[in-house]
Scaffold this active site. Sequence first.
Site, PDB file in Angstrom:
ATOM      1  N   SER A   1       0.842  -1.202   0.000  1.00 28.70           N
ATOM      2  CA  SER A   1       0.000   0.000   0.000  1.00 28.70           C
ATOM      3  C   SER A   1       0.874   1.248   0.000  1.00 28.70           C
ATOM      4  CB  SER A   1      -0.879   0.026   1.251  1.00 28.70           C
ATOM      5  OG  SER A   1      -1.556   1.264   1.354  1.00 28.70           O
TER       6      SER A   1
ATOM      7  N   TYR B   1      -1.971   0.463  10.592  1.00 27.36           N
ATOM      8  CA  TYR B   1      -2.085  -0.178   9.274  1.00 27.36           C
ATOM      9  C   TYR B   1      -0.857   0.122   8.422  1.00 27.36           C
ATOM     10  CZ  TYR B   1      -3.817  -0.902   4.470  1.00 27.36           C
ATOM     11  OH  TYR B   1      -3.962  -1.285   3.158  1.00 27.36           O
TER      12      TYR B   1
HETATM   13  N1  LIG Z   1      -8.833  -0.659  -0.512  1.00 27.31           N
HETATM   14  C1  LIG Z   1      -7.765   0.141  -0.464  1.00 27.31           C
HETATM   15  O1  LIG Z   1      -7.870   1.390  -0.463  1.00 27.31           O
HETATM   16  C2  LIG Z   1      -6.389  -0.450  -0.484  1.00 27.31           C
HETATM   17  C3  LIG Z   1      -5.299   0.389  -0.732  1.00 27.31           C
HETATM   18  C4  LIG Z   1      -4.019  -0.142  -0.731  1.00 27.31           C
HETATM   19  C5  LIG Z   1      -3.821  -1.471  -0.457  1.00 27.31           C
HETATM   20  N2  LIG Z   1      -4.901  -2.264  -0.207  1.00 27.31           N
HETATM   21  C6  LIG Z   1      -4.640  -3.674   0.101  1.00 27.31           C
HETATM   22  O2  LIG Z   1      -5.221  -4.481  -0.912  1.00 27.31           O
HETATM   23  C7  LIG Z   1      -5.598  -5.742  -0.345  1.00 27.31           C
HETATM   24  C8  LIG Z   1      -7.042  -6.038  -0.728  1.00 27.31           C
HETATM   25  O3  LIG Z   1      -7.892  -5.045  -0.154  1.00 27.31           O
HETATM   26  P1  LIG Z   1      -9.385  -4.814  -0.647  1.00 27.31           P
HETATM   27  O4  LIG Z   1      -9.505  -3.375  -0.965  1.00 27.31           O
HETATM   28  O5  LIG Z   1      -9.750  -5.825  -1.658  1.00 27.31           O
HETATM   29  O6  LIG Z   1     -10.181  -5.041   0.706  1.00 27.31           O
HETATM   30  P2  LIG Z   1     -11.317  -6.093   1.094  1.00 27.31           P
HETATM   31  O7  LIG Z   1     -12.274  -6.264  -0.013  1.00 27.31           O
HETATM   32  O8  LIG Z   1     -11.802  -5.648   2.431  1.00 27.31           O
HETATM   33  O9  LIG Z   1     -10.507  -7.459   1.235  1.00 27.31           O
HETATM   34  C9  LIG Z   1      -9.726  -7.755   2.364  1.00 27.31           C
HETATM   35  C10 LIG Z   1      -9.616  -9.252   2.436  1.00 27.31           C
HETATM   36  O10 LIG Z   1      -8.771  -9.625   3.517  1.00 27.31           O
HETATM   37  C11 LIG Z   1      -9.343 -10.765   4.110  1.00 27.31           C
HETATM   38  N3  LIG Z   1      -8.853 -10.967   5.447  1.00 27.31           N
HETATM   39  C12 LIG Z   1      -8.817 -10.089   6.467  1.00 27.31           C
HETATM   40  N4  LIG Z   1      -8.314 -10.683   7.562  1.00 27.31           N
HETATM   41  C13 LIG Z   1      -8.014 -11.957   7.210  1.00 27.31           C
HETATM   42  C14 LIG Z   1      -7.484 -13.063   7.898  1.00 27.31           C
HETATM   43  N5  LIG Z   1      -7.139 -12.984   9.203  1.00 27.31           N
HETATM   44  N6  LIG Z   1      -7.322 -14.228   7.232  1.00 27.31           N
HETATM   45  C15 LIG Z   1      -7.668 -14.320   5.944  1.00 27.31           C
HETATM   46  N7  LIG Z   1      -8.196 -13.319   5.227  1.00 27.31           N
HETATM   47  C16 LIG Z   1      -8.365 -12.143   5.869  1.00 27.31           C
HETATM   48  C17 LIG Z   1     -10.814 -10.459   4.088  1.00 27.31           C
HETATM   49  O11 LIG Z   1     -11.519 -11.634   4.357  1.00 27.31           O
HETATM   50  P3  LIG Z   1     -12.939 -11.675   5.175  1.00 27.31           P
HETATM   51  O12 LIG Z   1     -13.952 -11.755   4.098  1.00 27.31           O
HETATM   52  O13 LIG Z   1     -12.816 -12.897   5.968  1.00 27.31           O
HETATM   53  O14 LIG Z   1     -12.999 -10.418   5.996  1.00 27.31           O
HETATM   54  C18 LIG Z   1     -10.951  -9.955   2.668  1.00 27.31           C
HETATM   55  O15 LIG Z   1     -11.036 -11.032   1.770  1.00 27.31           O
HETATM   56  C19 LIG Z   1      -5.333  -5.634   1.145  1.00 27.31           C
HETATM   57  O16 LIG Z   1      -4.061  -6.163   1.439  1.00 27.31           O
HETATM   58  C20 LIG Z   1      -5.292  -4.140   1.385  1.00 27.31           C
HETATM   59  O17 LIG Z   1      -4.525  -3.811   2.520  1.00 27.31           O
HETATM   60  C21 LIG Z   1      -6.175  -1.806  -0.220  1.00 27.31           C
END
Ligand SMILES: NC(=O)c1ccc[n+]([C@@H]2O[C@H](COP(=O)([O-])OP(=O)(O)OC[C@H]3O[C@@H](n4cnc5c(N)ncnc54)[C@H](OP(=O)(O)O)[C@@H]3O)[C@@H](O)[C@H]2O)c1
Length: 301
Positions: free
Chosen positions: A192, A205
């Site tokens: 990120s 975070y």
């Molecule tokens: N959205 C943003 O603005 C952004 C920006 C930069 C980087 N990112 C990174 O991109 C990645 C994907 O994010 P996203 O935007 O797609 O968010 P998201 O839709 O909320 O997805 C997050 C995922 O992480 C899973 N997760 C959380 N805790 C877990 C655990 N203990 N074991 C297994 N799975 C777990 C969640 O599963 P559950 O369904 O079980 O909760 C969900 O599938 C993440 O690494 C995030 O930090 C996101």
Amino acid sequence: MDLRLQAPQLAVDEATTLAPAEHAGRSVGRTGAERACRGHPLASADVQNALGAVQSLLVLGGSSDIGAAIAERLVPDGCRTIVLAGRRPEAMDEVARRLRAAGAAVAAVHWDAVDVGAHADAVKAAWDAAAADIDCVVLASGVLGEQSHLEDDPASAAELAVANYAGPVSTLLHVARRLGEQGHGTIVVLSSAAGERARRSNFVYGSSKAGLDAFAQGLADSLVGAGVRVVVVRPGFVRSSMTEGRDAAPLATTPAAVAETVAGAIASGKETVWVPGALRYVMAALRHLPRAAWRRVAANM
Ligand SMILES: NC(=O)c1ccc[n+]([C@@H]2O[C@H](COP(=O)([O-])OP(=O)(O)OC[C@H]3O[C@@H](n4cnc5c(N)ncnc54)[C@H](OP(=O)(O)O)[C@@H]3O)[C@@H](O)[C@H]2O)c1
């Protein structure tokens, strides 16, 4: 439902129903089920098609919006075997349904990032479910958390650090070993922009992402010569479940845009990508601001 018990059977059932993939002149060869039934380990030359496209994929964080978008982006290019790994089967069901409708064989396995002791079995289950080599592994799990809550409850902050950093470290080391044994593969790590420089508003975070980012770079270096590479992805604000209800930051983007960039990086061999690309230059300037100036700027980000 215990996905650990269901996954291998699921993989065989789905792969059996898979029509031979003939997409844009590319062939995936025998299905995973055929290979599994015949007991043939898949030779690495069988896995990558002539254009080097991903044909089998593991998504760690199978219900992630960005992870799902990456999988959906790769299916039309010939990705036919997808394993979703996560802790909530009901959330992965919906993603699996969409991917199957697009033409992929999909299995699900249980994986919890914080359950470090179970990671060896979870990674093995993923490979068993694929019944073949896995070309690409996407680490898409992550927790953003509420900064004020995390400061009030240090145990929650530590759990977030395990979910975002320590758990992925353990899992990706198991994954790297499997890919190294295969002699080929790509690991995509969702880091990120928040990890580039700690911010008052989300430093728990951000620091976990900084650790993950550094780990991914070192892992990449350790795999040079093994046929395995690591792509570090640094998105800014992405409109996804993670950021739902929050005000969008400047240069906000979408899961589909992240997926497009990731697909390009896999194809081109890039090691580090920012989404959107302009963020690379913005953050390069911001990271060198004096701390007092950075505090003022970050307060408005
Ligand atoms: N959205 C943003 O603005 C952004 C920006 C930069 C980087 N990112 C990174 O991109 C990645 C994907 O994010 P996203 O935007 O797609 O968010 P998201 O839709 O909320 O997805 C997050 C995922 O992480 C899973 N997760 C959380 N805790 C877990 C655990 N203990 N074991 C297994 N799975 C777990 C969640 O599963 P559950 O369904 O079980 O909760 C969900 O599938 C993440 O690494 C995030 O930090 C996101």
